[in-house]
Motif scaffolding. Sequence first.
Motif, PDB file in Angstrom:
ATOM      1  N   ALA A 212       0.832  -1.203   0.000  1.00  0.00           N
ATOM      2  CA  ALA A 212       0.000   0.000   0.000  1.00  0.00           C
ATOM      3  C   ALA A 212       0.866   1.252   0.000  1.00  0.00           C
ATOM      4  CB  ALA A 212      -0.937  -0.008   1.200  1.00  0.00           C
ATOM      5  N   GLU A 213       1.668   1.448   1.044  1.00  0.00           N
ATOM      6  CA  GLU A 213       2.501   2.646   1.171  1.00  0.00           C
ATOM      7  C   GLU A 213       3.891   2.257   1.628  1.00  0.00           C
ATOM      8  OE1 GLU A 213      -0.161   4.926   3.818  1.00  0.00           O
ATOM      9  OE2 GLU A 213      -0.302   6.352   2.183  1.00  0.00           O
ATOM     10  N   PRO A 214       4.716   1.659   0.761  1.00  0.00           N
ATOM     11  CA  PRO A 214       6.057   1.241   1.178  1.00  0.00           C
ATOM     12  C   PRO A 214       6.973   2.435   1.393  1.00  0.00           C
ATOM     13  CG  PRO A 214       5.771   0.908  -1.172  1.00  0.00           C
ATOM     14  CD  PRO A 214       4.438   1.335  -0.640  1.00  0.00           C
ATOM     15  N   MET A 233       8.824   0.268  -8.039  1.00  0.00           N
ATOM     16  CA  MET A 233       8.407  -0.446  -9.241  1.00  0.00           C
ATOM     17  C   MET A 233       8.481  -1.950  -8.962  1.00  0.00           C
ATOM     18  SD  MET A 233       8.004   2.148 -11.392  1.00  0.00           S
ATOM     19  CE  MET A 233       8.077   1.508 -13.061  1.00  0.00           C
ATOM     20  N   ARG A 234       7.606  -2.707  -9.626  1.00  0.00           N
ATOM     21  CA  ARG A 234       7.609  -4.158  -9.546  1.00  0.00           C
ATOM     22  C   ARG A 234       8.254  -4.752 -10.796  1.00  0.00           C
ATOM     23  NH1 ARG A 234       7.067  -7.390  -5.111  1.00  0.00           N
ATOM     24  NH2 ARG A 234       5.203  -6.924  -3.904  1.00  0.00           N
ATOM     25  N   ASP A 235       9.172  -5.720 -10.566  1.00  0.00           N
ATOM     26  CA  ASP A 235       9.747  -6.481 -11.670  1.00  0.00           C
ATOM     27  C   ASP A 235       9.752  -7.948 -11.234  1.00  0.00           C
ATOM     28  OD1 ASP A 235      12.655  -6.093 -13.837  1.00  0.00           O
ATOM     29  OD2 ASP A 235      11.196  -7.701 -13.659  1.00  0.00           O
ATOM     30  N   GLY A 236       8.654  -8.649 -11.472  1.00  0.00           N
ATOM     31  CA  GLY A 236       8.528 -10.028 -11.006  1.00  0.00           C
ATOM     32  C   GLY A 236       8.543 -10.087  -9.497  1.00  0.00           C
ATOM     33  N   PRO A 278      17.301  -4.064 -12.056  1.00  0.00           N
ATOM     34  CA  PRO A 278      16.561  -3.933 -13.323  1.00  0.00           C
ATOM     35  C   PRO A 278      15.908  -2.565 -13.457  1.00  0.00           C
ATOM     36  CG  PRO A 278      15.381  -5.350 -11.789  1.00  0.00           C
ATOM     37  CD  PRO A 278      16.723  -5.092 -11.184  1.00  0.00           C
ATOM     38  N   ALA A 279      15.783  -2.131 -14.700  1.00  0.00           N
ATOM     39  CA  ALA A 279      15.110  -0.863 -14.990  1.00  0.00           C
ATOM     40  C   ALA A 279      13.665  -1.132 -15.383  1.00  0.00           C
ATOM     41  CB  ALA A 279      15.839  -0.134 -16.110  1.00  0.00           C
ATOM     42  N   GLY A 280      12.815  -0.119 -15.222  1.00  0.00           N
ATOM     43  CA  GLY A 280      11.414  -0.248 -15.597  1.00  0.00           C
ATOM     44  C   GLY A 280      10.642  -1.075 -14.594  1.00  0.00           C
ATOM     45  N   GLY A 281       9.462  -1.553 -15.016  1.00  0.00           N
ATOM     46  CA  GLY A 281       8.603  -2.333 -14.140  1.00  0.00           C
ATOM     47  C   GLY A 281       7.242  -1.692 -14.000  1.00  0.00           C
ATOM     48  N   THR A 282       6.437  -2.257 -13.114  1.00  0.00           N
ATOM     49  CA  THR A 282       5.081  -1.769 -12.863  1.00  0.00           C
ATOM     50  C   THR A 282       5.069  -0.913 -11.609  1.00  0.00           C
ATOM     51  OG1 THR A 282       4.180  -3.785 -13.830  1.00  0.00           O
ATOM     52  CG2 THR A 282       2.685  -2.452 -12.486  1.00  0.00           C
ATOM     53  N   PRO A 283       4.556   0.320 -11.687  1.00  0.00           N
ATOM     54  CA  PRO A 283       4.536   1.174 -10.496  1.00  0.00           C
ATOM     55  C   PRO A 283       3.654   0.561  -9.403  1.00  0.00           C
ATOM     56  CG  PRO A 283       4.096   2.455 -12.493  1.00  0.00           C
ATOM     57  CD  PRO A 283       4.021   1.014 -12.871  1.00  0.00           C
ATOM     58  N   VAL A 284       4.081   0.707  -8.154  1.00  0.00           N
ATOM     59  CA  VAL A 284       3.294   0.269  -6.996  1.00  0.00           C
ATOM     60  C   VAL A 284       3.317   1.379  -5.955  1.00  0.00           C
ATOM     61  CG1 VAL A 284       3.801  -2.168  -7.339  1.00  0.00           C
ATOM     62  CG2 VAL A 284       5.260  -0.832  -5.862  1.00  0.00           C
ATOM     63  N   GLY A 285       2.371   1.276  -5.018  1.00  0.00           N
ATOM     64  CA  GLY A 285       2.282   2.263  -3.955  1.00  0.00           C
ATOM     65  C   GLY A 285       1.375   3.408  -4.365  1.00  0.00           C
TER      66      GLY A 285
END
Length: 685
Positions: A212-214, A233-236, A278-285
């Motif tokens: 939620a709020e890391p 960001m999430r990467d796997g 790693p660069a990029g990924g899916t935003p979280v938080g």
Amino acid sequence: MRASTINCCRWLIVLLAAMAAQVAMAQLPPPQPAKGNNIASELVAEGGAQAGEMLTVALHFRPEPGWHGYWSNPGDAGYGMELDWNLPEGWEAGEPDYPVPETLVISNLMNHVYEGDYAVLVPISVPADAQLSGPVPIELKADWLACTDQICVPESATMSLRLPVGADVPRDPRFDQWRAALPPMLDSEAAFELTGDALRIAIPLPASLDLAEPHVFVGETQLVDYAAPQIFMRDGDLLVAEIPREGLADGAGRIPGILKLDNLGGGLRFSAMPGEVPAGGTPVGGTAQALAPIWLLLGGAFIGGLILNLMPCVFPILSLKALTLARAGESAEGARREGLAYTAGVVLACLALGGLLLALRAAGSEIGWAFQLQEPGVVVALLVLAVLITANFAGLYELPSFSFTREGGRASAFSTGLLAAFVATPCTGPFMAAALGAALLLPWWQALILFAAMGLGLALPFLLLGFVPPLRRLLPKPGRWMEWFRKIMAVPMGLTALALLWLCWRLGGWQFAALAGVLALVLTGALAWGLREGNRGRPGRFVLPSIAGLALAISVVLLPMVHAPPGNSEQSLLSPRNFSDAVLADARAEKRPVFLWFTADWCLTCKVNENVAIERETTRKAFERAGVIAIRGDWTRRDPEITRFLTAQGAAGVPLYLWYPAGGEGEVLPQVLTPDMLAELAAAE
């Protein structure tokens, strides 16, 4: 019939209340330390000192209202605590362990603080040749900074302690709550890299955990801009944090830190070494939080709840309740009402157990899913309930709530749903592991949705029978065979009662189990006699509560007196070491493969896996050839250290299996092991 149904509901409510009371009794607040500075302090030992053993002491702090203390890295202002120990010769104090701090921004300056009661734990090693003939004096001079949002005051205190010696010294119960506040160390190493304007850290974290709020607290000072926004960001299975740099330090070596998971004090410690991020990924938080993981977890919880219907303690209740819909003259409207009532009972029980689990963890209890089966009193209550149901199925007496020969109604279906969920939820299946593990780290409202989804999966078969007429038409026609079927279903319920009796022995010894069995038989006999006398118009129904009350009073007095839990786990072909963080660290340091498994005597999946894959001669021989070190964590009784490790792995309960290649990082194995899986892993080393 209505009175009997209501009584069944009351029994279940009493069980839940007793479970909450028993666990909460261990959480009663201890006497508060005396006040001195604006932050009162005391030095506390966990237990007695023993030669060659590690001793843990706590620096317990209690700030005055409006005041706060600081983490080891205080942030933009303040300074960390300094400790000067005066210990006997050869004794050594280790690095302090801090709980997860809070963020406090004042005039654009970020502070890492503690605004409430908190404790810092310090390990002290006692040399093997220490002469411990009596209490050992130790002394500590501590300096810290106490602040409000207006002023700061340097404070200090000299604290002394006369350590008792010996293994029989009573342990201070406050340490369970203090340890629960410490973030567990991630089993896998993190990686970091420095760019011209940012610190980037890749933290291993299961993708199923929805944050939620890391927030990352960096242990090294003057490396990052503490008040700047952090990007996640999430990467796997990696969480990548990007933190703007301050530019005053280079961070060339190891970077320790804490990842805060939510605003409820949950967090994980990590240690990051230079490596590829790693660069990029899916935003979280925040608002960028992805919704897909929560729906994946909901699906796992739902399917897991559906599978629970096949458990031997649930299937008889479900099948017999389903046959109530085969009664002659059952209307479609009545079937729908019973389906909804049963579903409401199941979902309510799952929400109650899940909510109780979350509340107790928030209060400092280190517990996980199926925590109720770690309480001897709750197991005794379940044993009594299982014997009562077995006797009912066997025809010793008739309870409307579990009858298919009488009109049950909505109240009967609701109470049966409560019962089915209560006896089923200690079991977990392969689809539920990620969901229940995430529930301990998710915001409370999302966690409750997961528990409700599990309840809906458990209730689905009966709900479909109530709303889909073709399914009801598939049910066999009523007849005398139903009485025989009910008696047959007494067999798996009786086996469940025997399993609970065995668990009583594992939790409290043979005298405890024998007394629990006698109590169950006495109450069953009293209920049968009372119902028979009541049916004859005699006052047996008035004697029944008296007998039940007397039996309960005897159990409250006698059961604790004979409680003596066995000291060791069951024997194993693999000759495993008993789990602790230190044992695991020592085993991995030997550069040999390590198989670590967590089990419990009340876990059906655990026992099946042990018979199928672990306790096999082929596995033992393969482990011997490869030099595999086996480590077992027995979670039958509550163990805070095991609970912390499970939480760090994203697991809410057992089973949990991990394989560590020689000199490598741990790999989580499936919850269902195949016969040759472990032997093949060992052969590949």
